[in-house]
Design a protein around this motif. Structure first.
Motif, mmCIF file in Angstrom:
data_model
loop_
_atom_site.group_PDB
_atom_site.id
_atom_site.type_symbol
_atom_site.label_atom_id
_atom_site.label_comp_id
_atom_site.label_asym_id
_atom_site.label_seq_id
_atom_site.Cartn_x
_atom_site.Cartn_y
_atom_site.Cartn_z
ATOM 1 N N ILE A 94 -6.425 -6.962 21.604
ATOM 2 C CA ILE A 94 -7.553 -7.224 20.718
ATOM 3 C C ILE A 94 -7.251 -6.692 19.324
ATOM 4 C CG2 ILE A 94 -10.021 -6.903 20.366
ATOM 5 C CD1 ILE A 94 -9.259 -8.525 22.858
ATOM 6 N N HIS A 95 -7.437 -7.544 18.333
ATOM 7 C CA HIS A 95 -7.185 -7.195 16.933
ATOM 8 C C HIS A 95 -7.912 -5.910 16.541
ATOM 9 C CE1 HIS A 95 -8.755 -7.253 12.769
ATOM 10 N NE2 HIS A 95 -7.571 -7.710 12.428
ATOM 11 N N ALA A 96 -7.226 -5.042 15.819
ATOM 12 C CA ALA A 96 -7.818 -3.821 15.266
ATOM 13 C C ALA A 96 -7.561 -3.794 13.773
ATOM 14 C CB ALA A 96 -7.221 -2.577 15.932
ATOM 15 N N LYS A 97 -8.555 -3.431 12.991
ATOM 16 C CA LYS A 97 -8.445 -3.481 11.517
ATOM 17 C C LYS A 97 -7.493 -2.397 11.020
ATOM 18 C CE LYS A 97 -11.398 -3.552 7.398
ATOM 19 N NZ LYS A 97 -11.075 -4.939 7.032
ATOM 20 N N PRO A 98 -6.565 -2.723 10.133
ATOM 21 C CA PRO A 98 -5.658 -1.704 9.573
ATOM 22 C C PRO A 98 -6.438 -0.677 8.752
ATOM 23 C CG PRO A 98 -4.887 -3.948 9.099
ATOM 24 C CD PRO A 98 -6.274 -4.069 9.623
ATOM 25 N N ASP A 99 -5.975 0.576 8.785
ATOM 26 C CA ASP A 99 -6.633 1.602 7.984
ATOM 27 C C ASP A 99 -5.935 1.738 6.624
ATOM 28 O OD1 ASP A 99 -4.339 3.252 8.285
ATOM 29 O OD2 ASP A 99 -5.151 4.175 10.084
ATOM 30 N N GLY A 100 -6.483 2.623 5.801
ATOM 31 C CA GLY A 100 -5.967 2.761 4.439
ATOM 32 C C GLY A 100 -4.512 3.165 4.382
ATOM 33 N N GLY A 101 -4.108 4.085 5.263
ATOM 34 C CA GLY A 101 -2.716 4.532 5.265
ATOM 35 C C GLY A 101 -1.753 3.426 5.633
ATOM 36 N N GLU A 102 -2.148 2.584 6.580
ATOM 37 C CA GLU A 102 -1.290 1.473 7.002
ATOM 38 C C GLU A 102 -1.199 0.404 5.904
ATOM 39 O OE1 GLU A 102 -2.674 2.311 11.599
ATOM 40 O OE2 GLU A 102 -3.652 0.772 10.397
ATOM 41 N N ILE A 103 -2.320 0.170 5.227
ATOM 42 C CA ILE A 103 -2.304 -0.793 4.119
ATOM 43 C C ILE A 103 -1.399 -0.295 3.002
ATOM 44 C CG2 ILE A 103 -3.719 -1.876 2.329
ATOM 45 C CD1 ILE A 103 -6.082 -1.710 4.328
ATOM 46 N N GLU A 104 -1.515 0.985 2.685
ATOM 47 C CA GLU A 104 -0.718 1.553 1.593
ATOM 48 C C GLU A 104 0.759 1.581 1.955
ATOM 49 O OE1 GLU A 104 -0.116 2.832 -2.154
ATOM 50 O OE2 GLU A 104 -2.023 2.197 -1.285
ATOM 51 N N ALA A 105 1.078 1.885 3.212
ATOM 52 C CA ALA A 105 2.474 1.932 3.645
ATOM 53 C C ALA A 105 3.140 0.567 3.495
ATOM 54 C CB ALA A 105 2.562 2.409 5.088
ATOM 55 N N CYS A 106 2.368 -0.503 3.705
ATOM 56 C CA CYS A 106 2.916 -1.857 3.654
ATOM 57 C C CYS A 106 2.797 -2.484 2.258
ATOM 58 C CB CYS A 106 2.184 -2.740 4.665
ATOM 59 S SG CYS A 106 3.274 -3.824 5.623
ATOM 60 N N ARG A 107 2.133 -1.792 1.359
ATOM 61 C CA ARG A 107 1.892 -2.376 0.044
ATOM 62 C C ARG A 107 3.193 -2.642 -0.717
ATOM 63 N NH1 ARG A 107 -1.644 0.409 -4.769
ATOM 64 N NH2 ARG A 107 -1.913 -1.463 -6.047
ATOM 65 N N TRP A 108 4.225 -1.833 -0.436
ATOM 66 C CA TRP A 108 5.502 -2.010 -1.120
ATOM 67 C C TRP A 108 6.052 -3.412 -0.905
ATOM 68 C CZ3 TRP A 108 10.673 -2.998 -0.068
ATOM 69 C CH2 TRP A 108 11.581 -2.661 -1.071
ATOM 70 N N TRP A 109 5.902 -3.943 0.325
ATOM 71 C CA TRP A 109 6.431 -5.274 0.630
ATOM 72 C C TRP A 109 5.696 -6.339 -0.188
ATOM 73 C CZ3 TRP A 109 10.866 -4.823 2.727
ATOM 74 C CH2 TRP A 109 11.129 -3.817 3.666
ATOM 75 N N ILE A 110 4.371 -6.224 -0.289
ATOM 76 C CA ILE A 110 3.603 -7.185 -1.072
ATOM 77 C C ILE A 110 4.045 -7.156 -2.533
ATOM 78 C CG2 ILE A 110 1.300 -7.628 -2.026
ATOM 79 C CD1 ILE A 110 1.535 -8.740 0.691
ATOM 80 N N GLU A 111 4.256 -5.951 -3.059
ATOM 81 C CA GLU A 111 4.681 -5.838 -4.457
ATOM 82 C C GLU A 111 6.020 -6.532 -4.687
ATOM 83 O OE1 GLU A 111 4.664 -1.655 -5.034
ATOM 84 O OE2 GLU A 111 2.504 -1.544 -5.451
ATOM 85 N N GLN A 112 6.942 -6.395 -3.722
ATOM 86 C CA GLN A 112 8.243 -7.054 -3.867
ATOM 87 C C GLN A 112 8.113 -8.567 -3.750
ATOM 88 O OE1 GLN A 112 10.702 -4.941 -4.818
ATOM 89 N NE2 GLN A 112 8.950 -3.556 -4.668
ATOM 90 N N GLU A 113 7.259 -9.040 -2.829
ATOM 91 C CA GLU A 113 7.045 -10.482 -2.691
ATOM 92 C C GLU A 113 6.452 -11.059 -3.980
ATOM 93 O OE1 GLU A 113 5.974 -11.685 1.755
ATOM 94 O OE2 GLU A 113 4.885 -9.890 1.139
ATOM 95 N N GLN A 114 5.487 -10.351 -4.561
ATOM 96 C CA GLN A 114 4.895 -10.824 -5.810
ATOM 97 C C GLN A 114 5.917 -10.871 -6.938
ATOM 98 O OE1 GLN A 114 1.341 -8.150 -6.028
ATOM 99 N NE2 GLN A 114 0.300 -10.068 -6.476
ATOM 100 N N MET A 115 6.795 -9.863 -6.968
ATOM 101 C CA MET A 115 7.794 -9.809 -8.023
ATOM 102 C C MET A 115 8.774 -10.973 -7.916
ATOM 103 S SD MET A 115 10.378 -6.697 -8.980
ATOM 104 C CE MET A 115 11.352 -6.910 -7.486
ATOM 105 N N LEU A 116 9.108 -11.377 -6.696
ATOM 106 C CA LEU A 116 10.052 -12.469 -6.500
ATOM 107 C C LEU A 116 9.406 -13.835 -6.698
ATOM 108 C CD1 LEU A 116 12.061 -11.178 -3.408
ATOM 109 C CD2 LEU A 116 12.927 -11.492 -5.720
ATOM 110 N N VAL A 117 8.222 -14.026 -6.136
ATOM 111 C CA VAL A 117 7.562 -15.332 -6.212
ATOM 112 C C VAL A 117 6.931 -15.553 -7.594
ATOM 113 C CG1 VAL A 117 5.778 -16.815 -5.187
ATOM 114 C CG2 VAL A 117 7.164 -15.312 -3.723
ATOM 115 N N ARG A 118 6.341 -14.488 -8.134
ATOM 116 C CA ARG A 118 5.633 -14.560 -9.419
ATOM 117 C C ARG A 118 4.662 -15.744 -9.454
ATOM 118 N NH1 ARG A 118 7.240 -10.951 -12.995
ATOM 119 N NH2 ARG A 118 9.284 -9.981 -12.808
ATOM 120 N N PRO A 119 3.715 -15.796 -8.538
ATOM 121 C CA PRO A 119 2.786 -16.930 -8.497
ATOM 122 C C PRO A 119 1.841 -16.925 -9.703
ATOM 123 C CG PRO A 119 2.029 -15.209 -7.031
ATOM 124 C CD PRO A 119 3.380 -14.770 -7.525
#
Length: 464
Positions: free
Chosen positions: A364-389
């Motif tokens: 059953i799906h469980a909502k990510p907490d703040g620490g998990e979101i922040e830990a994964c934020r680096w990947w989003i930043e890199q994806e944004q830098m490469l795609v530059r939408p």
């Protein structure tokens, strides 16, 4: 003569308490000698007791907030006169309440300069500190070496605890060491660079990635050296590549042009492949231990629209692709009605591993907490830098928090363009498709689906 001994060179609270007592007793600045710990002080200074503590407010003296802002940073400066200069300014403020606004005053200007240099040093530590993995019996610890110009290490601790909450790490500096075990922060004595590891496999992946995203067509050596002075290079693995990358910049630029003519986006795609490969072994938070695999973003790196969801669900975790379950099917239908070709967009999630609670054979799906979101934020930043939408669409509150770095209210922010932090471009916030699936009746689902499609049309128009 009053000799004031502070326990640490960055102890603002101790300085403030002493200054309160001195200013309350009207002790002139020339009658105070400041020192830290057991360091040598003024041989002629008497060890007079600090006057009883007085609050300047009670004495009819309200300390301007602007002074406190300057003092908290300036006190971290390495200049040994900083304590005396701050107390001198405090004493003058008692007579000249508006002095802190006089930026031409030599004392104010000097202390503001201290504060500016400290803020810059804090930024440099955050930007140029590099962790290396060290295997231990109970897992891995990440160790970094940094040589700050000023006494900023303790002041920067909260940033690294927040940014790397799920990692076990140590930051070593000549003055003090910080150690985080995932739950508590402790200090240790200063270290030397010899106490840090030479390199690790992750570092080699990072160097490959850095070389891939290095754009010779946009190199401005003067600006680069101003932002990243050479003194930081010795502790950054990627800088070993810079001289060769600069020397071959013209040839690389010609190669990029030729490659772009034959295969658009080739350089970015190579960088994206390296990033995705690195993400497959991500251990930035504990979620990797139970998920089947990392579910990375998908789509062309030239996409003008990027969609960011919350996290992979059960079917996405098994398939290794984002938005393929029930919410993904609803998302595809909404894209079709909005006139958006999913194949021309980039689709990813704020969190790359499936978080769930087992219930029998179901997950059953469980909502990510703040620490998990922040830990994964680096990947989003890199994806944004490469795609530059041109436009990034946050699907749900978790995605919005990841993109903006703070909690966003969908009902308040929905339906209007936002600016992402830094140079992230334009963003729109809407609901996650799974929200529509959870609505109690068909009428509500139909109404909200129509509104969701309209949100997607707005994003499409903005990208166009």
């Amino acid at each position: 003569m009053h000799l004031i001994t502070l326990p640490q060179p960055d102890d603002f609270e101790a300085w403030r308490d002493a200054a309160r007592g001195l200013i309350g007793a009207s002790v002139p600045p020339d009658d105070v000698v400041w020192q830290v710990g057991s360091e040598p002080g003024d041989l002629f200074a008497a060890t007079a007791a600090v006057p009883p503590l007085h609050d300047p407010v009670d004495a009819g003296f309200k300390v301007p907030r602007a002074f406190l802002d300057v003092a908290r940073n300036a006190i971290l400066h390495r200049d040994p006169e900083r304590f005396a200069l701050l107390y001198t300014l405090l004493a003058r403020l008692r007579r000249e309440p508006g002095l802190i606004e006089d930026h031409a005053d030599p004392l104010v200007r000097r202390l503001e300069g201290f504060a500016k240099q400290v803020r810059r040093d804090i930024h440099k530590m955050r930007a140029f500190l590099r962790f290396r993995e060290v295997p231990e019996d109970d897992g891995s610890r990440y160790v970094a070496w940094f040589e700050p110009e000023h006494h900023i290490v303790r002041a920067n601790a909260a940033f690294f605890v927040s940014r790397f909450a799920s990692m076990r790490w140590s930051i070593l500096t000549p003055e003090v060491a910080l150690h985080w075990d995932g739950a508590a922060l402790r200090e240790g004595p200063g270290a030397t660079k010899a106490d840090t590891p030479d390199g690790d496999p992750t570092e080699e992946v990072w160097k490959t990635y850095y070389a891939s995203i290095f754009n010779p067509a946009r190199v401005k050596v003067g600006a680069m050296l101003k932002e990243m002075p050479r003194k930081y290079w010795k502790n950054m693995p990627e800088t070993a590549l810079v001289p060769e990358l600069l020397a071959t910049a013209q040839a690389r630029e010609s190669g990029m042009i030729a490659k772009a003519r034959g295969a658009p986006g080739g350089n970015s795609e190579i960088a994206w492949e390296a990033l995705r490969e690195e993400a497959m072994s991500c251990t930035r938070c504990h979620l990797y231990k139970h998920a089947t695999q990392t579910v990375f973003g998908e789509g062309p790196v030239s996409a003008s629209i990027m969609f960011v969801g919350e996290q992979p669900g059960d079917q996405e975790d098994l398939a290794g692709h984002p938005f393929v379950g029930p919410a993904g099917q609803l998302f595809d239908r909404a894209l079709g009605e909005a006139g958006i070709d999913r194949a021309q967009t980039y689709v990813t999630n704020a969190v790359k591993h499936f978080k769930f609670e087992p219930r029998g054979k179901r997950r059953i799906h469980a909502k990510p907490d703040g620490g998990e979101i922040e830990a994964c934020r680096w990947w989003i930043e890199q994806e944004q830098m490469l795609v530059r939408p041109k436009v990034t669409v946050a699907l749900g509150a978790t995605a919005a928090r990841s993109l903006f770095g703070k909690v966003m209210t969908i009902s308040r922010e929905r339906g209007r363009a936002q600016r992402l932090p830094g140079d992230g471009g334009e963003a729109w916030i809407t609901v996650h498709p799974s929200y529509l699936l959870r609505l109690p009746d068909e009428a509500a689902r139909t109404s909200e689906f129509t509104r969701f499609v309209e949100d997607l049309r707005l994003a499409k128009a903005a990208a166009a």
